[in-house]
Design a protein around this motif. Structure first.
Motif, PDB file in Angstrom:
ATOM      1  N   GLU A 166       5.636  10.271  -5.771  1.00 54.74           N
ATOM      2  CA  GLU A 166       4.610   9.151  -5.213  1.00 54.74           C
ATOM      3  C   GLU A 166       3.182   9.224  -5.948  1.00 54.74           C
ATOM      4  O   GLU A 166       2.787  10.352  -6.128  1.00 54.74           O
TER       5      GLU A 166
ATOM      6  N   PRO B 296      18.869  14.883   1.924  1.00 54.64           N
ATOM      7  CA  PRO B 296      17.753  15.137   2.722  1.00 54.64           C
ATOM      8  C   PRO B 296      17.928  16.514   3.494  1.00 54.64           C
ATOM      9  O   PRO B 296      18.774  17.022   4.006  1.00 54.64           O
ATOM     10  N   TRP B 297      16.474  16.973   3.372  1.00 54.19           N
ATOM     11  CA  TRP B 297      16.272  18.403   3.920  1.00 54.19           C
ATOM     12  C   TRP B 297      16.076  18.507   5.375  1.00 54.19           C
ATOM     13  O   TRP B 297      15.208  17.528   5.884  1.00 54.19           O
TER      14      TRP B 297
ATOM     15  N   ILE C 277       0.885  -1.210  -0.116  1.00 52.48           N
ATOM     16  CA  ILE C 277       0.105   0.019  -0.057  1.00 52.48           C
ATOM     17  C   ILE C 277       0.728   1.258  -0.035  1.00 52.48           C
ATOM     18  O   ILE C 277       0.261   2.354   0.222  1.00 52.48           O
TER      19      ILE C 277
ATOM     20  N   THR D  98      10.207   1.522   5.017  1.00 50.25           N
ATOM     21  CA  THR D  98      11.476   2.516   4.847  1.00 50.25           C
ATOM     22  C   THR D  98      11.730   2.961   6.135  1.00 50.25           C
ATOM     23  O   THR D  98      12.919   3.334   6.489  1.00 50.25           O
ATOM     24  N   VAL D  99      10.584   3.354   7.074  1.00 50.37           N
ATOM     25  CA  VAL D  99      10.961   4.000   8.294  1.00 50.37           C
ATOM     26  C   VAL D  99      11.568   2.971   9.338  1.00 50.37           C
ATOM     27  O   VAL D  99      12.562   3.418   9.953  1.00 50.37           O
TER      28      VAL D  99
ATOM     29  N   LYS E 170       2.050  19.813  -7.993  1.00 50.67           N
ATOM     30  CA  LYS E 170       2.465  18.166  -8.383  1.00 50.67           C
ATOM     31  C   LYS E 170       1.556  17.732  -9.375  1.00 50.67           C
ATOM     32  O   LYS E 170       0.367  17.746  -9.371  1.00 50.67           O
TER      33      LYS E 170
ATOM     34  N   TYR F 247      18.776   5.324   1.359  1.00 51.01           N
ATOM     35  CA  TYR F 247      17.549   4.361   1.753  1.00 51.01           C
ATOM     36  C   TYR F 247      17.913   3.010   1.388  1.00 51.01           C
ATOM     37  O   TYR F 247      17.422   2.759   0.284  1.00 51.01           O
TER      38      TYR F 247
ATOM     39  N   PRO G  47      13.391  10.788  -2.274  1.00 50.97           N
ATOM     40  CA  PRO G  47      13.464   9.232  -2.367  1.00 50.97           C
ATOM     41  C   PRO G  47      11.751   8.773  -2.902  1.00 50.97           C
ATOM     42  O   PRO G  47      11.738   7.656  -3.447  1.00 50.97           O
ATOM     43  N   ASN G  48      10.772   9.582  -2.651  1.00 45.81           N
ATOM     44  CA  ASN G  48       9.461   9.506  -2.609  1.00 45.81           C
ATOM     45  C   ASN G  48       8.814  10.517  -3.495  1.00 45.81           C
ATOM     46  O   ASN G  48       7.567  10.990  -3.425  1.00 45.81           O
ATOM     47  N   TRP G  49       9.585  11.154  -4.215  1.00 47.44           N
ATOM     48  CA  TRP G  49       9.167  12.531  -4.915  1.00 47.44           C
ATOM     49  C   TRP G  49       7.893  12.366  -5.808  1.00 47.44           C
ATOM     50  O   TRP G  49       7.068  13.124  -5.948  1.00 47.44           O
TER      51      TRP G  49
ATOM     52  N   ARG H 181      10.397  13.916   4.757  1.00 43.05           N
ATOM     53  CA  ARG H 181      11.290  13.431   3.567  1.00 43.05           C
ATOM     54  C   ARG H 181      10.924  12.549   2.556  1.00 43.05           C
ATOM     55  O   ARG H 181      11.158  12.329   1.466  1.00 43.05           O
ATOM     56  N   LEU H 182       9.893  11.650   2.983  1.00 37.19           N
ATOM     57  CA  LEU H 182       9.437  10.610   2.078  1.00 37.19           C
ATOM     58  C   LEU H 182       8.004  11.334   1.255  1.00 37.19           C
ATOM     59  O   LEU H 182       7.488  10.475   0.657  1.00 37.19           O
ATOM     60  N   GLN H 183       7.967  12.584   1.306  1.00 37.09           N
ATOM     61  CA  GLN H 183       7.064  13.317   0.367  1.00 37.09           C
ATOM     62  C   GLN H 183       7.559  14.333  -0.301  1.00 37.09           C
ATOM     63  O   GLN H 183       8.759  14.154  -0.941  1.00 37.09           O
ATOM     64  N   ARG H 184       6.999  15.597  -0.206  1.00 37.10           N
ATOM     65  CA  ARG H 184       7.803  16.708  -0.668  1.00 37.10           C
ATOM     66  C   ARG H 184       8.262  17.706   0.070  1.00 37.10           C
ATOM     67  O   ARG H 184       8.706  18.623  -0.340  1.00 37.10           O
TER      68      ARG H 184
ATOM     69  N   TYR I 240       3.121   0.084  -6.463  1.00 36.12           N
ATOM     70  CA  TYR I 240       4.387   0.575  -5.793  1.00 36.12           C
ATOM     71  C   TYR I 240       5.519  -0.711  -5.892  1.00 36.12           C
ATOM     72  O   TYR I 240       5.115  -2.038  -5.758  1.00 36.12           O
TER      73      TYR I 240
ATOM     74  N   THR J  45      15.284   3.903  10.641  1.00 36.66           N
ATOM     75  CA  THR J  45      15.568   4.137  11.977  1.00 36.66           C
ATOM     76  C   THR J  45      16.677   3.198  12.910  1.00 36.66           C
ATOM     77  O   THR J  45      17.463   3.506  13.493  1.00 36.66           O
TER      78      THR J  45
ATOM     79  N   GLN K 259       5.293   2.963   3.401  1.00 33.72           N
ATOM     80  CA  GLN K 259       6.469   3.315   3.655  1.00 33.72           C
ATOM     81  C   GLN K 259       6.937   2.994   5.365  1.00 33.72           C
ATOM     82  O   GLN K 259       7.955   3.558   6.036  1.00 33.72           O
TER      83      GLN K 259
END
Ligand code: SF4
Ligand code: SF4
Lengths: 383, 426
Positions: free
Chosen positions: A111, A83-84, A16, A22-23, B357, A39, A107-109, B317-320, A125, A27, A19
């Motif tokens: 989506e 990573p911001w 689904i 991913t998390v 987007k 990632y 990484p998921n821009w 960070r996992l979206q925008r 996905y 972590t 993520q």
């Protein structure tokens, strides 16, 4: 080839895109010490550019004759995305919540973007970890022979003591699943959570998976569900088999997508939105047979008949989904007369020694230099 | 009402609602007059007109359904705001006093949702957890507030000998008609038994029939949860070996539903419902203004619970990383908008700015924006509710008919797809 091979199966029909995996990975392993941008597990929307951006076009892997192909190192800003961070501390003074750097890519821009046109748009996905390939491109590309594949389970690791940060492995991996750590100037990658696996626990991404889409086990364990999905029913297929690395992560391809709508918004029977060509590109010609088997078994079940395959895919119990061959690692350790804290020494001495590795000083820091030609092999020997 | 007036077109509104905007407003005034106070003067829905002091828990209130007019009105009325949260929410900036709370996983708590499943989970602080700053559990915070109130009241009382400082009249909600501040702490903590989060869990386990027989230790042993006993089945019996099926009591065991007829009720002959032509379930056109081409849809966010966790760097960070609006590719092309551009979203009520987007799954007459973003994510602190007026659905105000009563489950709803907007590249 290793003596045995651990593998993972992921059922794309059930992912689904939450993520959570991913998390879980982030972590556990990659939220610190130069790994922030990595990632080891990412989940990307397909069709799409993925992470790092356009990895499928970034080269590496092997050609038909088994020769390693040239590859590129993705760009930190445009392909991985830096990573911001946020000014959380300033919120108290009434500031807006803002990023400290510009947003370019992540990484998921893309989506949920996918393809098609409303109302017949589509996407699905693909969660990706290192494939712990049987013929790893990363390993083949490394001139220092710093990458090794464990005899006992086929997990692919980097010996950080030997790694000199040349980054040929990144170019050589067609999945771009090995990363350069700028803090220590060495390469790092998914370790299949081997410290967990050796204790009988599945990798964190698989354990935490909300959709229960992941199976973990040894490929030669004929009682295991991984074996059944991959070899018995052949419904789990490697991603981009044409890259030639013989991946050990297998995917049950997407069988379900909604039918297309005609101009009057009526569903068109037996239509599919996801183009078969795209699935073929990802999973090879075998995808047709796999989807056929899935369909047949589903129908069987719908008629009220037994279907072992459907029972497996329903994912009733973690105990069956994760079969790490009860005490396999303990027995391996016992053979060598190891116990307690010596336990980890069985297979990964090389990896553990790397824990205190020194940073490599790289003079020629050419991250921006895109295509890396193949290196000359160094003679195996001292550091 | 100001916002309502500004946003809605007379024609559209009348056509859909069968009444003019004036008539609607008059009706609302009427209903409100009936409702004021604790029980609702004329037994409508309760509301409190004159509250000036607020003690709010984790309520990022300006990210919820209203724009700047509501914000202005609220802040003018609120003389004093104490705010409790475990994070610096947008609303925290408007508080006079901020009380830092421990987060969900730093406190003792029981989590359950009978009706969906039959388990209760135990939340507890990890061993050796160091508290962050002065953060306390909400239970401790309340106990401390209560202690302070009693201390101040007693001091005044001792100084003046005047009982009015310790006997506060509360004719509606207190059985004795008074609040006794000299015994407030004992009353609140059940004579000292209930002072913090762990006490609360223990007392709940001891005294809640549905949890019995269980203790913190027995839950630990089982891995942190308990199975609710057979008394927990509200609308269905709980069988030891079968999953919970809601409403078995009513549908198979012939207990009455809590409605006038005792059955599932589709027909409501309340005056207001009849007047609105809704005495049987009736679909209506949306009331949004037609002069703006896109309906603003704000689906639930993927990983935040409304605004909670919305500020998590890891997840952002996992979206925008900031608010983004999803736009149909064809529309974007027409408007000269590229993926990643900043756009302005506006209507007669207001505007907000976000990243575009391009999204093939977006219809051509809508734009999509995940909900939960707080105003402080947006330029000028103007959140996406700037373009929303949120008039109450009148039907929600009717009362005194069958099951249409004010209570814990009442949740004043608005109109579906209530606002429309236009967009432009900045
Ligand atoms: S996926 Fe890439 S990094 Fe992992 S083993 Fe294969 S080639 Fe190496
Ligand atoms: S946790 Fe499971 S369902 Fe969620 S994105 Fe990862 S693989 Fe998919």
């Amino acid at each position: 080839m290793s003596k045995r091979q651990l593998a993972m199966v992921m059922d794309l029909n059930k992912c689904i895109g939450c993520q959570t995996c991913t998390v879980a990975c982030k972590t556990q392993w990659t939220n610190r010490n130069g790994r922030e941008y990595m990632y080891w597990n990412n989940v990307e929307t397909h069709p799409g550019a993925g992470y790092p951006r356009n990895w499928m076009e970034a080269g590496g892997g092997f050609d038909q004759d088994g020769n390693l192909k040239d590859g590129i190192i993705p760009d930190m800003v445009l392909d991985y995305g830096v990573p911001w961070d946020y000014n959380h501390d300033e919120l108290f003074n009434g500031s807006l919540l803002q990023t400290k750097s510009d947003l370019e890519w992540g990484p998921n821009w893309d989506e949920d973007v996918g393809g098609g046109e409303y109302p017949n748009s589509y996407f699905f996905y693909i969660p990706r970890i290192c494939n712990h390939c049987s013929n790893p491109g990363c390993l083949a590309a490394c001139p220092r022979e710093a990458i090794f594949k464990r005899e006992q389970d086929g997990i692919v690791l980097v010996d950080l003591e030997r790694c000199q940060g040349y980054r040929y492995c990144i170019a050589g991996c067609p999945y771009k699943k090995i990363y350069f750590n700028p803090k220590i100037s060495k390469s790092e990658k998914c370790i299949f959570c081997f410290p967990r696996v050796e204790k009988g626990l599945p990798p964190a991404c698989a354990h935490q998976c909300v959709g229960r889409i992941r199976w973990v086990g040894f490929l030669d364990d004929e009682e295991g569900q991984v074996y059944k999905l991959v070899h018995k029913y052949k419904v789990a297929l490697p991603l981009r088999p044409d890259f030639g690395t013989q991946p050990n992560v297998y995917y049950v391809p997407p069988l379900f997508d909604p039918p297309k709508f005609d101009d009057n918004m009526a569903p068109i029977e037996n239509s599919r939105r996801i183009p078969m060509e795209y699935l073929e590109l990802l999973f090879g010609k075998e995808v047709h047979q796999a989807l056929e088997t899935l369909r047949k078994e589903m129908e069987k079940r719908a008629r009220g008949e037994e279907s072992e395959l459907m029972d497996i895919l329903i994912a009733y119990s973690h105990r069956d989904m994760f079969r790490l061959d009860n005490n396999y690692y303990q027995q391996e350790a016992a053979k060598k007369g190891l116990k307690g804290s010596e336990f980890f020494k069985i297979i990964d001495q090389r990896y553990l020694q790397g824990a205190n590795t020194q940073r490599v000083e790289i003079k020629d820091y050419t991250f921006h230099e895109k295509v890396l030609p193949l290196p000359q092999k160094e003679k195996h020997g001292g550091h | 009402m100001e916002d309502f007036d500004k946003l809605y077109e007379e024609d559209t509104f009348k056509e859909v609602m069968g009444m003019s905007k004036e008539q609607y407003k008059k009706k609302v005034e009427e209903m409100l007059a009936k409702s004021e106070g604790d029980k609702g003067i004329g037994h409508g829905k309760s509301y409190w007109k004159d509250v000036q002091t607020f003690l709010l828990f984790a309520d990022a209130r300006f990210r919820r359904n209203k724009g700047s007019t509501y914000k202005k009105a609220f802040l003018e009325k609120a003389k004093f705001i104490a705010y409790v949260d475990f994070r610096m929410s947008d609303f925290a900036n408007y508080a006079d006093i901020l009380l830092p709370a421990k987060s969900h996983y730093e406190v003792w708590d029981l989590r359950t949702n009978p009706g969906y499943h039959r388990f209760a989970n135990l939340a507890h602080p990890p061993t050796n957890l160091k508290p962050v700053g002065e953060a306390k559990s909400e239970w401790e915070i309340c106990t401390m507030i209560v202690e302070k109130i009693q201390e101040i009241a007693m001091k005044k009382y001792k100084e003046t000998g005047d009982k009015k400082y310790i006997k506060i009249p509360d004719p509606e909600l207190s059985k004795t008609g008074y609040r006794d501040l000299d015994t407030l702490v004992d009353e609140y903590t059940i004579n000292g038994q209930l002072r913090d989060d762990r006490d609360a869990v223990e007392i709940a386990l001891e005294n809640t029939d549905q949890f019995k027989p269980n203790t913190i230790e027995s839950m630990f042993k089982r891995g942190g949860y308990l199975t609710l006993n057979e008394k927990a089945g509200k609308s269905s019996p709980l069988y030891p070996d079968k999953p919970y099926n809601a409403f078995e009591n009513n549908l198979f065991l012939y207990e009455r539903f809590e409605t006038l007829s005792g059955r599932i009720t589709y027909y409501v002959d309340d005056d207001l419902w009849i007047q609105e032509g809704a005495n049987v379930p009736t679909a209506k056109e949306p009331i949004r203004p037609r002069k703006f081409p896109f309906v603003l849809m704000t689906p639930h966010a993927r990983w935040s619970i409304h605004s909670t966790y919305k500020t998590s760097t890891l997840l952002l960070r996992l979206q925008r990383g900031k608010p983004y609006v999803m736009i149909n590719p064809e529309i974007a092309k027409k408007k000269g908008i590229k993926d990643g551009d900043e756009i302005r979203v506006y209507n007669t009520l207001g505007e907000f700015y976000a990243m575009a987007k391009i999204y093939p799954s977006c219809p051509k007459d809508a734009i999509l924006l995940e909900h939960g973003w707080e105003p402080f994510f947006y330029k000028g602190r103007k959140g996406h509710n700037e373009v929303v007026a949120s008039p109450l659905n009148l039907l929600e105000l009717s009362d005194g008919w069958g099951h249409l009563k004010f209570g814990g489950n009442w949740d004043g709803n608005q109109h579906a797809y209530e606002t429309s907007v236009d967009i432009e590249k900045v």
